[in-house]
Enzyme design. Structure first.
Site, short mmCIF file in Angstrom:
data_model
loop_
_atom_site.label_atom_id
_atom_site.label_comp_id
_atom_site.label_asym_id
_atom_site.label_seq_id
_atom_site.Cartn_x
_atom_site.Cartn_y
_atom_site.Cartn_z
N GLY A 26 0.40 -19.13 -1.79
CA GLY A 26 -0.69 -19.00 -0.85
C GLY A 26 -1.29 -20.35 -0.54
N CYS A 27 -2.01 -20.43 0.57
CA CYS A 27 -2.58 -21.72 0.96
C CYS A 27 -3.70 -22.14 0.01
CB CYS A 27 -3.06 -21.69 2.41
SG CYS A 27 -4.25 -20.39 2.78
#
Length: 315
Positions: free
Chosen positions: A115-116
């Protein structure tokens, strides 16, 4: 041999950016689904099983469905959703997380793209916990801001429709149950979930994560230079790293913390700021939520799985 790549969900933001980064590559062939067959489960199954590597740019449930459609035992998968990020049978696709992580990704059949938001805290906290400078039980808070593209099609449409009236700064996830928290907890090696407060800014892409540290209650209080050295040593030992560490300096402010500074790249830049007299520090990571935070990381993982330079298509 030319590898066949199928991007399931190529019409979404991440899928489009991956497709753009792969354009012109001679070592692979991107196979696509006809626009009118995107919801045709039989056609998706055919292409998933025809691919050497499938990249899933889908919501969690749809990603799980795609994996279930693969029945050939050979198609390898990079999943950009959060469906498998803490699954024990999936390699975690943050190649710089540890010295041997790129080799794990290269050999894996199933890779979960990170995920970012979690990547910044993982990059800054994990080396400190491994070095013994922070205990795993340390109560961590993470604050972050991302461009509105991080919220997917719905948030992009909302911000673009609002125009000048769009909120310039909007915290969210205030139930503290954000879907990135399990991944953030697992790969930082924290013993308990961090208090995570994400926010969205009125700009398209780019992000900054902040981890503030109140160090005074520790039995042995690390100095800022020690924190910086542990993080810098970690990434200096990793070949082909896209993560760099800024020099340690006492700065009241710096333009390097602009969340958009590394847009359209796979770069992540880390900073350590500290006041030793107050036993306080903050760990900062700056990167593109659509680059290192999504499509750039996916292409880096694809390159590792294909056995080519990790920087192919990421210059």
């Amino acid at each position: 041999m030319v590898a066949r790549i199928f991007i399931d969900g190529e019409a979404g933001t991440t899928g489009l950016q991956i497709r753009e980064r792969l354009a012109g590559r001679r070592d692979l062939e991107v196979i696509s689904i006809d626009a009118d067959k995107r919801k045709d489960i039989n056609e998706r199954a055919r292409l998933l099983n025809a691919a050497d590597i499938a990249i899933l740019c889908l919501p969690d449930d749809a990603a799980k469905e795609s994996v279930a459609l693969i029945d050939n035992g050979t198609t390898r998968v990079i999943d950009a959703s959060s469906a498998f990020r803490v699954h024990p049978d999936w390699a975690y696709g943050f190649a710089e997380m540890d010295k041997g992580q790129s080799a794990v990704i290269a050999k894996a059949r199933f890779v979960s793209n990170p995920g970012c938001y979690p990547q910044g805290p993982i990059a800054t906290l994990r080396p400190l916990i491994q070095a013994g400078l922070l205990p795993a039980a340390y109560p961590v808070s993470v604050n972050a801001i991302s461009g509105y593209t991080g919220g997917g099609k719905a948030m992009i449409a909302e911000y673009e429709a609002a125009g000048a009236s769009a909120s310039h700064f909007m915290p969210y996830g205030l139930t503290f149950e954000h879907k990135h928290v399990p991944e953030m907890t697992a790969y930082t090696k924290l013993a308990q979930a961090p208090l995570f407060v994400p926010s969205v800014g009125d700009y398209a892409q780019g992000m900054v994560t902040f981890v503030p540290l109140q160090l005074g209650h520790l039995g042995v209080v690390p100095r800022g230079e020690e924190l910086h050295a542990a993080i810098a040593d970690h990434f200096a030992a990793i070949p082909d790293s896209f993560v760099s560490v800024a020099p340690y300096a006492a700065l009241a402010k710096t333009p390097e913390l602009d969340p958009q500074i590394y847009n359209n790249t796979n770069t992540m830049r880390l900073h350590v700021f500290a006041n030793d007299a107050r036993a306080q520090a903050v760990l900062v990571a700056v990167y593109d939520n659509l680059g290192k935070g999504a499509s750039g990381a996916a292409v880096q993982n694809l390159n590792l799985m294909l056995g080519v330079s990790p920087r192919e298509g990421l210059a």
